[in-house]
Design a protein around this motif. Structure first.
Motif, short mmCIF file in Angstrom:
data_model
loop_
_atom_site.label_atom_id
_atom_site.label_comp_id
_atom_site.label_asym_id
_atom_site.label_seq_id
_atom_site.Cartn_x
_atom_site.Cartn_y
_atom_site.Cartn_z
N LYS A 20 42.33 -0.68 63.62
CA LYS A 20 43.60 -0.87 64.12
C LYS A 20 43.80 -2.44 65.01
O LYS A 20 44.85 -2.56 65.54
CB LYS A 20 44.12 0.10 65.10
N THR A 21 42.66 -3.22 64.93
CA THR A 21 42.92 -4.46 65.87
C THR A 21 43.17 -5.47 64.63
O THR A 21 43.21 -5.14 63.33
CB THR A 21 41.82 -4.82 66.64
N GLN A 22 43.45 -6.55 65.10
CA GLN A 22 43.84 -7.74 64.00
C GLN A 22 43.25 -9.40 64.46
O GLN A 22 42.77 -9.36 65.65
CB GLN A 22 45.52 -7.75 63.73
N GLN A 23 43.27 -10.19 63.55
CA GLN A 23 42.66 -11.36 63.79
C GLN A 23 43.66 -12.29 62.96
O GLN A 23 43.77 -12.24 61.80
CB GLN A 23 41.38 -11.46 63.26
N ARG A 24 43.96 -13.38 63.56
CA ARG A 24 44.63 -14.54 62.88
C ARG A 24 43.72 -15.52 62.30
O ARG A 24 42.80 -15.86 63.11
CB ARG A 24 45.73 -15.23 63.79
N ALA A 55 40.42 -3.56 55.16
CA ALA A 55 41.33 -4.62 56.17
C ALA A 55 42.43 -5.14 54.98
O ALA A 55 42.22 -5.32 53.85
CB ALA A 55 40.68 -5.63 56.63
N VAL A 85 45.73 -8.17 54.81
CA VAL A 85 45.97 -9.51 55.43
C VAL A 85 47.51 -9.63 55.00
O VAL A 85 47.89 -9.37 53.61
CB VAL A 85 45.15 -10.60 54.85
N ILE A 89 47.34 -12.95 58.90
CA ILE A 89 46.90 -12.22 60.05
C ILE A 89 46.08 -10.87 59.44
O ILE A 89 46.91 -10.20 58.57
CB ILE A 89 48.25 -11.59 60.71
N VAL A 90 45.11 -10.72 59.53
CA VAL A 90 44.08 -9.56 59.05
C VAL A 90 44.38 -8.36 59.98
O VAL A 90 43.99 -8.64 60.99
CB VAL A 90 42.68 -10.06 58.98
N LYS A 91 44.47 -7.52 59.54
CA LYS A 91 44.39 -6.09 59.97
C LYS A 91 43.51 -4.94 59.73
O LYS A 91 43.52 -4.87 58.47
CB LYS A 91 45.99 -5.43 60.09
#
Length: 835
Positions: free
Chosen positions: A246-250, A279, A281, A286-288
């Protein structure tokens, strides 16, 4: 400026960060249209990292020079230098920003301004207009790799033909310069008229406005993109991402140009997840994270592709162990395991190690006496000494000759005559025995001509193989890339073009055979000189290669586009070979293939299928292995030694609860089925009964002919001439194509264990190990121990020994019971696998 704190951040980041990191570390904006996406990462005391870009406060030392949007996009306002500071959780980090030529606008370029829109919206993907024939009458190149072709199909229209440069049917332009709003490229993309690809952008979108403005200006192509202004590669930050559910990364995508400059392409790229269950994107990069697992995010722009590895992690371990590291392999492997919260298994036991190493370096099981000696040896360097002993052994030469016989396809069927096959095989064996540098091996194979052993590779069935097949195999073996799909059309998924394919194939266009005089084994291979010479029936001074689509005569051209002009008395393959062995692909391909021999899979897997949608699991490790291989002058033995010295290789195959599901990160040694030849030799060694290999297929009439007694399966130089039902069942390849072995079990193998001659005849042989031990008066315990050492390189556990002794003692036929025991042992997975 301060942005709203998202709920997932509140939940995940209850503790204060230890530090912040900003990417990029420095930024230079050039021109009025330039921008830079920023990303801020918080590093916590437990080593965990989280993307906090959306929640930082920004401070500009000179707000007049740049602006920062709510999505952390930096845009230029005026020339100058400033400091940009990001703050979060009581910590701050700053970056230097330089703005140059802020009032200068970029000159229009079709490839950049229109082509990038088509790429980002997926219009030129393989599943849409970038397919082999395009779709809906419109053909585009993948990632605008060929902008002039794209421009013609859009502006002039027409249906693409695979084997003809002429357009098919009536040509319908996709632009309407008289009524721009009615251009098909806009009506279909906005779904204003039926469109198989659905809506790609809205009427009020920036993409719509860009294309509409272009058509209103007459749909110009603009100036040709100069070579130095082409994108040479893409770089994705971060390359490896560890996320909690449930977190993300740009992501940040940087385009590197041929002239050495770079530019932010984050918002000009197309993103795709290889596994959306792990995951996803979005268009912004933004990857979720969703479910536990690992996947790759593939990024495409400007005809190039790159990827990032995403791991969705489980619960945090109470304390991650500090695993010892032997070399750079362990640094790369264990660092990724730590980031993904996967704890590696313990070090393998001595019995695991000696069996594993002997099988991997020599293809043989260690004899019981050698196992006992190793298990009782207290020397802390005994593993390293065993490695060096095995690498220097004759068995090492036999085994690695067998490996390269496989990939180089040594066989009578592939090399036409036994004499040629033997020549070719002995060249390989001598190369391995003398530790010939691999780049030299490759050069000799690629350039092979005359009556040299390596030239026999090019003579299947006494003719020169088709140049397209020959070239494609050489690139697959020595570059790890599959170009086959580009021989009839541009590759629909990768950047390889039909022009590149046939340019490389043309290096083999002058190759011919000489010696058609009725004595077939006198054939020699040459490259035709430029001028007319040698009035041989096989030689024509006008040997030429033509492009199958354009019908133009081809000159040899390297994959980098460099055309090689024909030169008298110079074999053009020498130029190609020299370029290939110096290309980064060369070292990558062989270290990846060698890695697979020890771990059952490549860092890129399949080993000869490097492509954008099949990225390496450990790209930095692949690069380091390739660098080390080059630095050691392409020394295969040094590469092997580096791999087997690593703790990664020496980990136990026994899994932990938290790494049992790991199949790609090497947290434990992966058990793998023994190859057919190795398994047959192992059965012969354990039972003490050598295999008799029949020459040819028995016909029931002629008396059988056999290979010399004690010939090992791995030393059969022309395997297809030696019939063996066992080897066929267990996957021996025919070597007519590059072998792809499979260790999967099948019904035939199961039946062979029960009724096959290999198992039953060897166990029943009066000359076998078992009968000899019985005749020598050995006790049941001694026989059980010896067979465990011979087959598994270990002594039985107390429970195993007790159960077996009871089984034998209660049987009415001791010999039969012991045969049943040995049969069960050599049919077990523990025996049939290297672990």
């Amino acid at each position: 400026m301060k942005y709203a704190l998202s709920l997932f951040v509140v939940a995940a980041f209850a503790q204060a960060p230890l530090s912040l990191r900003i990417a990029p570390s420095t930024t230079t904006l050039r021109g009025a249209d330039d921008s830079q996406q920023l990303a801020v990462t918080a590093v916590y005391p437990d080593g965990i990292e989280h993307d906090v870009t959306a929640n930082v406060s920004w401070r500009l030392s000179n707000p007049a020079l740049v602006e920062v949007s709510a999505t952390a996009l930096l845009r230029a306002r005026a020339d100058g230098n400033l400091k940009l500071t990001a703050s979060y959780g009581g910590k701050s980090v700053e970056t230097q920003v330089i703005v140059q030529n802020s009032t200068a606008s970029n000159e229009f370029q079709f490839a950049r301004d229109i082509g990038n829109v088509l790429t980002r919206k997926g219009c030129n993907g393989a599943g849409c207009h970038g397919g082999v024939k395009g779709r809906g009458g419109l053909k585009l190149s993948s990632g605008v790799l060929y902008p002039k072709d794209d421009y013609e199909w859009i502006v002039k229209g027409g249906v693409y033909q695979v084997l003809s440069a002429e357009a098919k049917g009536e040509r319908t332009p996709r632009v309407n310069t008289k009524e721009p709003e009615k251009s098909l490229i806009l009506l279909k993309a906005t779904n204003s008229i039926p469109h198989g690809g659905g809506r790609r952008f809205a009427l009020d979108s920036p993409e719509y406005r860009s294309i509409l403005d272009w058509v209103r200006k007459g749909a110009p192509y603009g100036p040709e993109v100069k070579a130095e202004n082409r994108v040479s590669r893409l770089e994705v930050y971060p390359a490896t991402i560890a996320l909690e559910s449930k977190t993300q990364q740009r992501l940040i995508v940087t385009a590197h140009f041929a002239d050495g400059t770079q530019k932010d392409f984050t918002h000009q790229a197309l993103y795709a997840s290889n596994n959306k269950e792990v995951a996803t994107v979005d268009e912004a990069g933004i990857v979720k994270a969703k479910e536990l697992g690992e996947t790759a995010i593939v990024v495409r722009a400007a005809g190039q592709a790159a990827s990032a590895t995403v791991g969705v992690m489980g619960a945090i371990a109470s304390k991650y162990p500090d695993t010892p590291r032997t070399n750079f392999i362990d640094e790369q492997i264990f660092e990724k395991l730590r980031r993904f919260r996967i704890v590696p298994s313990e070090l393998s036991s001595d019995s695991e190690f000696i069996r594993r190493l002997c099988l991997d370096l020599t293809g043989t099981l260690p004899p019981p006496a050698r196992v006992r000696e190793f298990l009782t040896n207290k020397d802390p360097k005994k593993r390293e000494k065993l490695i060096d002993t095995l690498i220097g052994s004759p068995e090492f030469v036999d085994y690695w000759t067998f490996r390269f016989d496989d990939v180089f396809r040594v066989s009578v069927n592939a090399n036409a005559l036994p004499k040629w096959s033997n020549m070719y095989a002995e060249w390989i064996r001598t190369s391995i025995a003398t530790n010939k540098p691999y780049d030299q091996i490759a050069r000799e194979r690629l350039v092979g001509q005359g009556y040299t052993a390596a030239s026999r590779h090019f003579l299947p069935y006494d003719v020169i193989a088709p140049i397209n097949e020959t070239m494609a195999e050489e690139v697959r073996v020595f570059f790890g890339r599959r170009l086959d799909c580009a021989q009839c059309h541009n590759h629909p998924y990768e950047t390889w073009s039909q022009d590149q394919f046939w340019g490389m194939a043309a290096f083999y266009g002058r190759m011919f055979k000489l010696g058609d005089n009725g004595v077939a084994d006198d054939y020699v291979v040459f490259d035709h000189p430029v001028h007319k010479s040698m009035g041989n029936a096989d030689v024509d001074a006008n040997i030429k290669v033509f492009h199958p689509r354009t019908k133009a005569e081809l000159k040899p051209a390297l994959l980098d586009g460099r055309v090689i002009e024909p030169q008298d008395h110079i074999n053009p393959r020498t130029i190609m070979a020299d370029w290939m062995v110096k290309n980064p692909f060369f070292a990558e391909a062989i270290v990846n293939r060698m890695w697979s021999y020890f771990f059952g899979r490549g860092i890129v897997d399949p080993v000869d299928d490097f492509r954008s949608t099949n990225p390496p699991t450990h790209p930095a490790l692949l690069n380091e292995l390739a660098d080390s291989f080059r630095n050691h002058r392409h020394d295969l033995r040094a590469l092997i030694r580096t791999i087997v010295l690593s703790r990664t290789y020496q980990l136990s195959s026994q899994t932990r609860p938290d790494n049992a599901s790991d199949h790609t990160n090497y947290s434990h040694f992966p058990p793998r089925a023994l190859d057919a030849e190795v398994l047959l030799d192992a059965i012969s060694d354990v039972t003490g009964v050598a295999e008799r290999f029949t020459i040819g297929i028995p016909d029931g009439q002629s008396p059988p002919r056999y290979a010399p007694l004690h010939t090992r399966a791995i030393t059969l130089r022309q395997p297809e001439t030696f019939y063996s039902r066992f080897l066929e069942l267990y996957g021996r390849p025919n070597r007519l194509t590059i072998p792809e072995r499979s260790g999967k079990a099948n019904l035939g193998q199961a039946l062979h264990m029960v009724a096959g001659n290999v198992y039953n005849e060897k166990l029943a042989s009066p000359a076998g190990r078992l009968q000899q031990r019985i005749d020598a008066g050995k006790s049941d315990a001694e026989i059980i121990d010896e067979f465990y050492l011979a087959a598994l390189s270990r002594l039985p556990e107390a429970q195993e020994r007790s159960a077996l002794l009871k089984l034998v003692s209660t049987s009415s036929n001791r010999a039969e019971a012991l045969r049943d025991f040995v049969w069960a042992l050599i049919c077990s997975r523990e025996f049939a696998e290297n672990h």
